[in-house]
Design an enzyme around this catalytic site. Structure first.
Site: not given
Ligand code: PXP
Length: 254
Positions: A48, A54, A75, A156, A198
């Protein structure tokens, strides 16, 4: 008939990059983790690229595309910047996720139903470039209807609430599991390919892996955390085994 290998494991390497970025520099390298994931039985790599970079940074995406033979699931937020990056790198798949700068992780599903006009051209543009578009949504029939109407081939299902429910007792856990099951069945009935992910752990993966409509699980944070204790290869191998056991049990019932 259900074939065991129809359940793919996508290993998310974001949090290898989180540890690297804590100090800057190059160690630990998420691309090295992706190589190891391939050895350990992953079917794909997920990363992602957040707006604030980050964890994964642009050069990681470039290297994952250049150095890793496994399919890359990119992502991305539904922004022009990310569409341009996806079109440049042409990953196997692009999973569109909601993104808020202040969140610790992707906290909810994409509101596909509420953003049809914003998403429609992106889904079309990515699809026309040969990228398999997936929408990361809550296990909710209205969102599945919207994904199908948008022409996304894949969804998803967000398993975060389901995973958290394990701490609330068996009833809550079963309620959330049933919600994922209903969405998987309903979405498959609409012709969507169903993925999930997740928050999945060794304790929560099996009931989801057992659902025959689910074709892919994307798992990251737990695998990287467990790697601290047992190593990344072992962590992924155990997850793979649990997924295969759950799917074999479903097959035996079919
Ligand atoms: N799938 C999607 C769409 C995600 O955004 C994430 C988190 O980046 C994952 C799967 C993996 O979640 P986790 O790191 O909690 O396993």
């Amino acid at each position: 008939m259900i074939v065991r290998n129809e359940l793919r494991l996508g290993v998310n390497v974001d949090h290898v990059a989180t540890v690297r970025n804590a100090r800057g520099g190059f160690h630990p390298d998420p691309v090295r983790a992706a190589h190891l994931a391939a050895v350990a039985g992953a079917d794909g790599i997920t990363a992602h690229l957040r707006e604030d970079r980050r964890h994964i940074i642009d050069s990681d995406i470039e290297r994952l595309r250049a150095e890793i033979a496994l399919p890359l699931n990119f992502e991305m937020a539904a922004t022009r910047e990310m569409v341009e990056i996806a079109l440049r790198h042409r990953p196997h798949a692009a999973c569109i996720v909601p993104e808020r700068r202040e969140e610790r992780t992707t906290e909810g599903g994409l509101d596909a139903a509420g953003q049809m006009e914003h998403l429609r051209p992106m889904v079309a543009e990515l699809g026309a470039a040969g990228i398999r578009v997936s929408l990361f949504i809550a296990a909710d029939r209205a969102q599945l209807d919207a994904a199908a109407a948008l022409g996304a081939p894949v969804v998803e299902l967000h398993t975060g609430t389901y995973c958290e429910a394990i701490d609330e007792g068996p009833e809550a856990f079963e309620r959330e599991r049933a919600r994922i099951e209903d969405a998987a069945r309903y979405g498959a009935g609409l012709g969507l390919e169903i993925h999930a992910g997740h928050g999945l752990t060794f304790d929560t993966v099996k009931p989801i892996a057992a659902l025959p409509q689910i074709r892919e699980l994307n798992i990251g944070h737990f695998l990287v955390g467990e790697a601290i204790f047992v190593g990344l290869e072992q962590s992924i191998r155990t997850m793979r085994r649990l997924m295969d056991e759950a799917r074999a049990a479903t097959e035996a019932l079919a």
